[in-house]
Design an enzyme around this catalytic site. Structure first.
Site, short mmCIF file in Angstrom:
data_model
loop_
_atom_site.label_atom_id
_atom_site.label_comp_id
_atom_site.label_asym_id
_atom_site.label_seq_id
_atom_site.Cartn_x
_atom_site.Cartn_y
_atom_site.Cartn_z
N SER A 141 -12.24 -18.36 18.59
CA SER A 141 -11.64 -17.20 19.25
C SER A 141 -12.57 -16.79 20.38
CB SER A 141 -11.53 -16.05 18.25
OG SER A 141 -11.25 -14.83 18.93
N TYR A 154 -14.34 -10.81 11.23
CA TYR A 154 -13.64 -11.79 12.07
C TYR A 154 -14.59 -12.36 13.12
CZ TYR A 154 -9.92 -13.77 15.01
OH TYR A 154 -9.11 -14.61 15.74
P1 NAI Z 1 -0.45 -16.16 12.63
O1 NAI Z 1 -0.70 -15.03 11.71
O2 NAI Z 1 0.85 -16.26 13.36
O3 NAI Z 1 -0.66 -17.55 11.86
C1 NAI Z 1 -1.65 -17.74 10.89
C2 NAI Z 1 -1.07 -18.64 9.81
O4 NAI Z 1 -2.10 -18.93 8.87
C3 NAI Z 1 0.07 -17.96 9.04
O5 NAI Z 1 1.20 -18.81 8.99
C4 NAI Z 1 -0.52 -17.74 7.65
O6 NAI Z 1 0.44 -17.82 6.60
C5 NAI Z 1 -1.55 -18.87 7.58
N1 NAI Z 1 -2.58 -18.59 6.59
C6 NAI Z 1 -3.28 -17.44 6.42
N2 NAI Z 1 -4.12 -17.56 5.38
C7 NAI Z 1 -3.97 -18.82 4.90
C8 NAI Z 1 -4.56 -19.53 3.83
N3 NAI Z 1 -5.49 -18.97 3.03
N4 NAI Z 1 -4.17 -20.81 3.60
C9 NAI Z 1 -3.22 -21.38 4.39
N5 NAI Z 1 -2.63 -20.75 5.41
C10 NAI Z 1 -2.99 -19.49 5.66
O7 NAI Z 1 -1.64 -16.11 13.66
P2 NAI Z 1 -2.00 -17.00 14.94
O8 NAI Z 1 -2.20 -16.07 16.05
O9 NAI Z 1 -1.09 -18.15 15.10
O10 NAI Z 1 -3.45 -17.51 14.49
C11 NAI Z 1 -3.83 -18.87 14.40
C12 NAI Z 1 -5.31 -18.96 14.63
O11 NAI Z 1 -5.62 -18.53 15.95
C13 NAI Z 1 -6.16 -18.10 13.70
O12 NAI Z 1 -7.31 -18.82 13.29
C14 NAI Z 1 -6.56 -16.94 14.59
O13 NAI Z 1 -7.75 -16.33 14.17
C15 NAI Z 1 -6.70 -17.63 15.92
N6 NAI Z 1 -6.66 -16.76 17.09
C16 NAI Z 1 -5.52 -16.05 17.40
C17 NAI Z 1 -5.50 -15.24 18.50
C18 NAI Z 1 -4.30 -14.44 18.85
O14 NAI Z 1 -4.39 -13.60 19.77
N7 NAI Z 1 -3.16 -14.61 18.23
C19 NAI Z 1 -6.67 -15.12 19.39
C20 NAI Z 1 -7.80 -15.91 18.98
C21 NAI Z 1 -7.77 -16.69 17.88
#
Ligand code: NAI
Length: 252
Positions: A141, A154
């Site tokens: 991130s 985080y």
């Molecule tokens: P999101 O919430 O849409 O997707 C995250 C997914 O991870 C969800 O489908 C959730 O069910 C799954 N998940 C959570 N805990 C889990 C576990 N213990 N085992 C298996 N699956 C699990 O969020 P997004 O935005 O797509 O995030 C993806 C990555 O990007 C994350 O690592 C987040 O920290 C990172 N990120 C996101 C940013 C943003 O602005 N959306 C910015 C910087 C980094």
């Protein structure tokens, strides 16, 4: 078809960035294992890929659990025939300061954001090494590089992802395994909306603030996916240990 005949795992594959990347991997010819805590949503993404003529399986798992990771790795080898690419992308955020964060919340954030990547690499690296190499991409991130407010666990966890990526690249480069991190800025996904809720802020205002950066908008999941496809493919064959920032200039 930059990932033709490749077998790929995407964790958090049912979420915003994970879904977009699963679809992008499949569009480039990869067989994809969509791994997520949310079984129904993972199945829906796998079905979307199959409906478009691709190959995909859905696997329900908590990536912080070693037993689940071992099951996922065995299933992918069994059902897809190997593992060439892993996108360690599952992640969670808690919008709290150190004073407000419980030990349980701290451990959960580190379990999902950090331990899961260690566990996946522990079990996938021997398979990739035996096969002559592979590409691992970890989701960091912008806040893993520069920090941010009210998200102590985080920020600490994403900093760990960036440096763990470098350490993995050093250890496993000689085995032909490249390991890089992709570091998004604010991307339009469920996570961002959940952050507004956690902070008790108006969603529209929160999202407008997220757009305040040189490119004057939030990122779209497909824009992160495009960077991950490049890191996963042979086009980035001399790139390892890098922290690729994809954030519309927000880090500047
Ligand atoms: P999101 O919430 O849409 O997707 C995250 C997914 O991870 C969800 O489908 C959730 O069910 C799954 N998940 C959570 N805990 C889990 C576990 N213990 N085992 C298996 N699956 C699990 O969020 P997004 O935005 O797509 O995030 C993806 C990555 O990007 C994350 O690592 C987040 O920290 C990172 N990120 C996101 C940013 C943003 O602005 N959306 C910015 C910087 C980094």
């Amino acid at each position: 078809m930059r990932l033709q005949n490749k077998k790929a795992i995407v964790t958090g594959g049912a979420g915003g960035i994970g879904r977009a990347t699963s679809l992008a991997f499949a569009a480039e010819g990869a067989s994809v294992a969509v791994v997520d805590l949310n079984a129904d949503a993972a199945e829906a993404v796998a079905e979307e890929i199959r409906a478009a003529g691709g190959t995909a399986i859905a696997l329900a798992a908590d990536v912080s659990s070693e037993a689940d990771i071992e099951r996922v790795v065995a299933s992918v080898v069994d059902e897809l025939g190997g593992i060439d690419v892993v996108f360690n992308n599952a992640g969670i955020i808690r919008r709290t300061t150190a004073v407000e964060t419980t030990v349980e919340e701290w451990d959960r954030v580190f379990g999902v954001n950090v331990r899961a990547i260690f566990l996946m690499c522990k079990h996938v690296v021997p398979i990739m090494a035996a096969n002559g190499g592979g590409s691992i991409v970890n989701t960091g991130s912008g806040w893993g590089l520069k920090g941010g407010g009210q998200a102590i666990s985080y920020c600490a966890s994403k900093g760990a992802v960036v440096n763990m990526t470098r350490a993995l690249a050093i250890d496993h480069g000689p085995q032909g395994i490249r390991v890089n991190s992709v570091n998004p800025g604010d991307v339009d996904t469920g996570m961002l909306r959940d952050e507004a809720k956690q902070l008790g802020q108006d969603q529209a205002g929160f999202l407008a603030e997220a757009a305040e950066r040189p490119l004057n908008r939030m990122g779209q999941p497909s824009e992160i996916a495009a960077a991950v496809v490049w890191l996963a493919s042979d086009e980035s064959s001399y790139v390892t240990g890098s922290a690729l920032v994809v954030d519309g200039g927000g880090i500047a």
